[in-house]
Enzyme design. Structure first.
Site, PDB file in Angstrom:
ATOM      1  N   HIS C 163       0.832  -1.213   0.000  1.00 15.60           N
ATOM      2  CA  HIS C 163       0.000   0.000   0.000  1.00 15.60           C
ATOM      3  C   HIS C 163       0.866   1.263   0.000  1.00 15.60           C
ATOM      4  O   HIS C 163       0.431   2.306   0.465  1.00 15.60           O
ATOM      5  CB  HIS C 163      -0.946   0.013   1.211  1.00 15.60           C
ATOM      6  CG  HIS C 163      -1.738  -1.247   1.370  1.00 15.60           C
ATOM      7  ND1 HIS C 163      -2.995  -1.401   0.855  1.00 15.60           N
ATOM      8  CD2 HIS C 163      -1.442  -2.431   1.977  1.00 15.60           C
ATOM      9  CE1 HIS C 163      -3.446  -2.614   1.149  1.00 15.60           C
ATOM     10  NE2 HIS C 163      -2.517  -3.250   1.820  1.00 15.60           N
ATOM     11  N   SER C 281      14.396  19.398 -18.647  1.00 11.40           N
ATOM     12  CA  SER C 281      13.186  20.181 -18.838  1.00 11.40           C
ATOM     13  C   SER C 281      13.509  21.375 -19.716  1.00 11.40           C
ATOM     14  O   SER C 281      14.614  21.913 -19.669  1.00 11.40           O
ATOM     15  CB  SER C 281      12.674  20.651 -17.473  1.00 11.40           C
ATOM     16  OG  SER C 281      11.915  21.828 -17.594  1.00 11.40           O
ATOM     17  N   LYS C 287      16.063  19.835 -13.524  1.00 10.27           N
ATOM     18  CA  LYS C 287      15.369  18.552 -13.653  1.00 10.27           C
ATOM     19  C   LYS C 287      16.249  17.439 -14.221  1.00 10.27           C
ATOM     20  O   LYS C 287      17.036  17.665 -15.127  1.00 10.27           O
ATOM     21  CB  LYS C 287      14.142  18.728 -14.556  1.00 10.27           C
ATOM     22  CG  LYS C 287      13.056  19.615 -13.973  1.00 10.27           C
ATOM     23  CD  LYS C 287      12.540  19.156 -12.630  1.00 10.27           C
ATOM     24  CE  LYS C 287      11.748  17.905 -12.682  1.00 10.27           C
ATOM     25  NZ  LYS C 287      10.525  17.954 -13.458  1.00 10.27           N
ATOM     26  N   ASN C 289      14.843  13.909 -15.355  1.00  5.50           N
ATOM     27  CA  ASN C 289      13.580  13.188 -15.411  1.00  5.50           C
ATOM     28  C   ASN C 289      13.769  11.747 -15.884  1.00  5.50           C
ATOM     29  O   ASN C 289      14.563  11.490 -16.786  1.00  5.50           O
ATOM     30  CB  ASN C 289      12.623  13.905 -16.364  1.00  5.50           C
ATOM     31  CG  ASN C 289      12.226  15.267 -15.825  1.00  5.50           C
ATOM     32  OD1 ASN C 289      12.151  15.465 -14.619  1.00  5.50           O
ATOM     33  ND2 ASN C 289      12.016  16.218 -16.710  1.00  5.50           N
ATOM     34  N   GLU C 294       8.963   6.282 -17.135  1.00  2.00           N
ATOM     35  CA  GLU C 294       7.553   6.635 -17.300  1.00  2.00           C
ATOM     36  C   GLU C 294       6.976   5.992 -18.552  1.00  2.00           C
ATOM     37  O   GLU C 294       5.825   5.549 -18.580  1.00  2.00           O
ATOM     38  CB  GLU C 294       7.401   8.158 -17.386  1.00  2.00           C
ATOM     39  CG  GLU C 294       7.793   8.857 -16.094  1.00  2.00           C
ATOM     40  CD  GLU C 294       7.839  10.368 -16.278  1.00  2.00           C
ATOM     41  OE1 GLU C 294       6.886  11.029 -15.895  1.00  2.00           O
ATOM     42  OE2 GLU C 294       8.845  10.876 -16.844  1.00  2.00           O
TER      43      GLU C 294
END
Lengths: 475, 475, 475, 475
Positions: C163, C281, C287, C289, C294
């Protein structure tokens, strides 16, 4: 993974010591997908830079030079002369890179007070608005083809079907206009009003400059700037809504496809596709296959899949921007292209389709079809017999007629009377297809007068609509 | 397959010699699903029978008796006293059967001039209109909970994220209102206007009686009768559109769920769910699990699946009615129930949620986060340095600060100047979270004044909205 | 629709008077999709024509000439010299057309005793068998990367989560091998044995020649000819099964992606992606990333969508061949390409990933985490306290420790004893992460000895596996 | 949300001060879904507790008492006497609660050395193994029905279709066995071997007791314990694989449904569903609708949706257990129930189906069908004419025959010779349906001898298979 060479960084160089791994570059790069938004990207940049000038954020000279650069890039793109470079990871980077090459350091000011997050969100909405126009024009073209057929052959009578069992007689025009009606509903749902303009939302927190978001929103044709910068870069409900409208249109087209497959089968035989829209078999010389109609059924799945992907991509993600969201364009653009091809194919098929009213009539008159059983029940009900009782009585008559292999109207009078004492010989007059369709003259029913009136209404409506356009070269 | 007994036929007896096989009865029977439409079914029947009376199709006495019977069935249903019988294969059959028991043979006239095809299409639209109201009221309740939190704790500053990497400081109120904004968009999309009334389309060809479709449409709250009877029974674009709106709302809720799961993790630690909305582990005594938030993510899939099913069910089917279409209600009703449960759970969680502004602030001030790097680039850009050049210079500074393990603002001046000659010591004043959020004061930005204004706007808007209702007992 | 010119017919000329409408041609043409099967198409034709020769259906000289032509086409395709012509509507037509150009009229004998229906079914199975090998080799590459990291840093201790709440301490190696374990399961499921060869099924009824299907099946590597010609052209369960295996692999990869996104967030901070696999970015200079990670999440949807399409395409179609089925290749090939890109990206990321064991340990030792609460309950249970009673007692202790802001092991003895009389001071020795992981030494548990043994088992297994290959040029 | 009362906590009391909010309880509670696994849950607990005794973790007396309690709960469940209590949030809690009531404090030892995470994973695999048996037995029942029809009427000749255009003559038995062949493929894919037993994985890190996982795995019928505890609670590839097999079976059944809908239409007229499996219309007394067949098409979507949900639920989640995973059971159990109902309905329909060989033969002999055109091309090819040339010649003949409205075999000799000089009068002998099917005697072809042999093979195979069972009462 082919080359060993690392990919050059686009606009984000300062931060990183190493070039990008080609495997990451391959999944990250989106130019092949988003290049089709080049026109909207340039339009957005023009409005943005004009606004920066008006707000005093950029000097007027820089604005002029950037606009000149953007105009040049537009020409290069439009004429297919734009040279893509390895560092052009997406269309935004490509345009800025090229503007900077063309006008010098002022090009590097273009990205002031914006992020790719709000830029791409704006580009996408503008692009979908254009796609909406194009798709809707094609729907009109298809409606036109349906109405033309309805005007030409619509008075033919054929069965309509429930559960693929013959149900009742209807006019062919009624069926064709039903398809048009559903298409029109989809066309309305495809409308894409430009409401909330994302530009000025920056990466998601807004931008640290006194930008005039209202001006830029209106300059681009939006009603207003988006009211929350974070919501604005986090989600694209308009795009998903548009995908939902496309998905339903795909279903509607698939049903026209399904209808054509059945109608052109030898068993139904209601229609025949012309040679220009029929395909053959590599082995069976007699075949004339309705491939186009089958593909209307099959491609609908692709459009449905696109919608599903748009809904699932952001599922469970917190607000903010995620690379996951970038995938939406792949799905949207494929769906647009698929639908355009489907609409063109459907229109082409209707343009080379002939009906066989004699076969339709045979199906209506087939004594074993009992297409007029409802008329018999209504006949009783009109004479005061409760409908449910009438329905049961006619049900028994149908069994009797079936066992004798004849039509209801050919049953002897004593059999009719045995089924229900209210029956008499005048029943037979009611049991014709003509009487059946004529009786359905309330709004929306298949009565010939209704269908004729609807055809005229459609013709007036379509006369007011324009013609489909094509994308510019640069797509 | 359990029982050997054949299922009794409902209303279609006359035609068949044998009872229905239980295995077919099991897949065919829909009473358990469509019984929840009993209120709409009765309402539709009342309007229909009144119209039949007005049009002279049924005698006034029969109309009165049937209306009395319908009123009695409504009471029985509403009070949970309705006795279901084996032949009640669906709610329409059940109501007609019971009316006939109660008022005698006139009950058998109820089905005059209609078919289950147009009847169920009408019931469904009426039912979805009611579901729309209920869902929208629940969305308002959730918006209320968000705005309440924003008003209470909204001035706290936390990072917003892109790619789950810290991006820039924003106000908590800005994030909460972003969720509210997206919900409101979904709420608008859920609106369900009653436009085209299917009643009077019969099985699909219209009905052979002089029905007054305009009257019955208006009596039931529709704008007009549907213009093509065949389209009317063949497709339900309104239902699919409603499912699409539900599907997008489900995605929006899943994102709130995702946000809560992250915020309440020990690593983020921005929020804590109270005991009343936390669950435990069967083995680990320390656990406080955000099960409700996880289920917002997971249940969204069910609602998406419902939409997909509605799009795929009629794919490739010609026009007409097919049993396939009946499945739409299973999917729609499950989606409505799932969404209601999700909305209730989300509202409950926000009602027992506390924030930890100190942890948020730590995340903002974390020297390794470099949350203010954009400010540094903007600082340069405001001094005339082209943004792209400023971005690169700050990128190099970030690398330098990282290698020293300090914040940008703590870099020595000579390092700043080496990165870009335009830097000077006043930069440091710009590098605070407060300055960063204050700078974003254009429309939609996270500036405190903006957020406060938006909260007030939301409070005014919500004051105008009503409170959620509950379904009647009889659902 | 652009050009006005009608498309030329491929191999089915005799039947039709008109050329194909371009809109139909556009949806019908599949060469761009199926050209990647050229190698399998040629291989299948070679086996087919050899068999025709052996069975006396074609004269030996014709066989020799056709084989020569096929060899020439293979070279042209392999070297990228093959010239596509407008009438090449698919790869089968293209190959036959070119063979006939090269060897004269004997080329027109190539299609004797077969149909495109059985030909394409065979090509597809051969092609998927090759895709299976390539994908499985890539999975091995990713497993290798995981095992390498496990061997390097696997002894670090971190929390595992349920969880997204910290649950219990585990070894990093245990987590990495869990990913490997799931991947291996997927790799086994991707196996694609060649069982039933469709060639010889003709259009669906079999072929009217004395073909030797057993010979041709074995020549192509299949176990046997398909036992029913109609089943053979109507459905492709093997392809759908393969898509299901790909879909599950996509889910597994998406979870590795999700793990990396969390681990590399500043809040977790367990890992850092190197520069070569980080992206920046356009606006925020700080950043880094994890776009690749993703996209593992996001692209999985595409692969799932492909599976769904394969299941839905033939839904409701009777047996026989339908154009709908042809769409399967679009979906399958896109899924294969997506998965390859995903596997490459995942492997690249793991190749430039560093862990931060200190941050992991901080998370384990965080006094507020109570990661060892289960140990306290087990400590009691081992002393004869019923587990459920122990769980409750420790639950109360956790609340007490939380209110004091200290770890369980730092609670005073009297508090412990008040919670349960069986507690004594030796409890503290059990409450260390080391003791906790050591205790889990049954099969499959996270004990260091287990993990070390599993790493060695994996290393042995991987040593036996080969290296990934690449497709030929001609794809 | 109905009651204001807070829900009582199940087994996790100590940690929480407040009762659970009803809205959270509603989404969290899973008893209604997982109660059907009660038998497996008890079986798993028995094996677990026996193992705890053997390993000296629990004293023998406690083991005996718990086993006694479990036996009592089994009886209560089996006889429908089990009383559910508000705190029974799932079946695991319910069983443990009741055992403790029945045998006292020893019941609280039942959860020693396990977690609900490994417990539910084990229960689910055991339950799916049972569902697999039941579904496969039902598939056998359906195969039996197909083979029975093939043996009874299989020698009838009808067209098979490609693109819903008549293609070539085949035996009805060939078509029926093609369905059986596809079903058998699905049945094999539904096999559910019990391989890796999750029990002993605890919450995910393993358990801190000297459990004997090999013993418990074998006791429950698994091959071995799962090799990685974290993988074991994080993902359920076996369940997804089973769902994929169910999804493909659903597609196969939908095609049988599609076939029946067409065959029983008046236009095809090849078959007639008996009264026991036909449904009627509320308005049209003549209708005999194949609702069951339509629902085979429509319900397949539900099963596909279940698979999609299983793939999407864990997408992007890191390893560990998440509540999201719990939703899998809802989707799996619904899919199992849907498939059972579909299989029963399909078997029932085939049990009351009659064929109309005369209508089939009409379709074969229809002069406009040109079903024997391939025979004419093959006739030429067998005489040395290249097949492609033969195909073209026959294509021209078909056009000629169409314009004259006659069959190929009735064209005058000079027309044949004009189309190709190799034609002579003996062609006509080849152009019969009997000759066409007889010629297809290679393996898998439709020749009568082949079909007869296949029927015998199927009969032998089916004689070896058992009969379907039913679930116990307690489901």
């Amino acid at each position: 993974m082919s080359g060993g060479a690392r990919a050059r960084r686009g606009l984000v160089g300062g931060r990183f010591a190493a070039e990008l791994d080609p495997a990451i570059d391959r999944v990250n790069r989106s130019f092949e997908t988003d290049r089709r938004m080049w026109e909207e990207d340039i339009r957005g940049s023009e409005a943005h830079v004009r606004m920066l000038g008006r707000a005093g954020i950029l000097p007027a000279a820089a604005v002029r030079r950037i606009l000149r650069g953007l105009a040049a890039v537009r020409r290069e793109m439009g004429e297919g002369r734009f040279e893509v470079r390895p560092e052009d990871e997406d269309v935004h980077v490509a345009v800025e890179r090229r503007v900077t090459e063309l006008v010098g350091p002022d090009g590097k000011r273009l990205h002031t007070a914006r992020s790719r997050n709000d830029q791409v969100a704006t580009d996408l909405l503008l692009h979908l608005a254009r796609a909406s126009e194009r798709l809707r024009a094609r729907v009109v073209g298809l409606e036109r083809a349906l109405v033309r057929l309805a005007a030409r052959d619509g008075q033919a009578i054929l069965p309509f079907y429930t559960h693929l069992q013959r149900a009742q007689p209807v006019l062919l025009g009624h069926v064709l206009l039903a398809h048009a009606e559903l298409l029109e509903d989809d066309r309305q749902a495809l409308l894409f009003p430009l409401d909330r303009c994302p530009l000025g939302s920056g990466a998601g927190a807004g931008v640290g400059y006194p930008v005039d978001r209202r001006w830029v929103a209106r300059a681009l044709g939006f009603r207003r700037p988006s009211p929350n910068s974070l919501a604005s870069v986090s989600a694209r409900p308009e795009a998903t809504r548009f995908a939902a409208a496309m998905a339903h249109l795909a279903t509607t087209l698939s049903r026209l496809g399904g209808e054509l497959v059945l109608w052109t089968s030898r068993e139904f035989g209601f229609a025949r596709l012309g040679d220009s829209v029929s395909t053959g078999s590599s082995i069976m010389p007699q075949k004339r296959n309705p491939d186009g109609a089958e593909l209307l059924r099959a491609r609908a799945i692709r459009v449905h899949g696109a919608l599903l992907a748009l809904l699932e991509l952001p599922r469970g993600l917190p607000l903010g921007y995620f690379k996951d969201l970038q995938e939406d364009k792949v799905h949207l653009f494929r769906a647009i292209d698929d639908l355009e091809a489907m609409l063109d194919a459907a229109t082409a098929m209707l343009g080379d389709l002939t009906f066989d009213p004699a076969r339709m009539r045979e199906a209506v008159d087939d004594p074993a079809g009992h297409l007029l059983a409802t008329e018999a029940a209504d006949w009783l009900a009109r004479r005061g017999v409760p409908f449910r009782e009438a329905h049961e009585a006619v049900g028994r008559l149908v069994r009797e007629a079936e066992s004798r292999g004849i039509a209801l109207r050919d049953l002897p009078l004593d059999v009719l009377e045995a089924a229900h004492p209210a029956f008499d010989a005048t029943l037979r007059r009611a049991l014709t297809a003509e009487a059946a369709v004529r009786a359905r003259r309330a709004v929306g029913g298949t009565a010939p007068a209704n269908v004729a009136r609807e055809i005229r209404r459609w013709q007036r409506r379509l006369r007011r609509e324009g013609r489909p356009q094509t994308w510019g070269d640069g797509r």
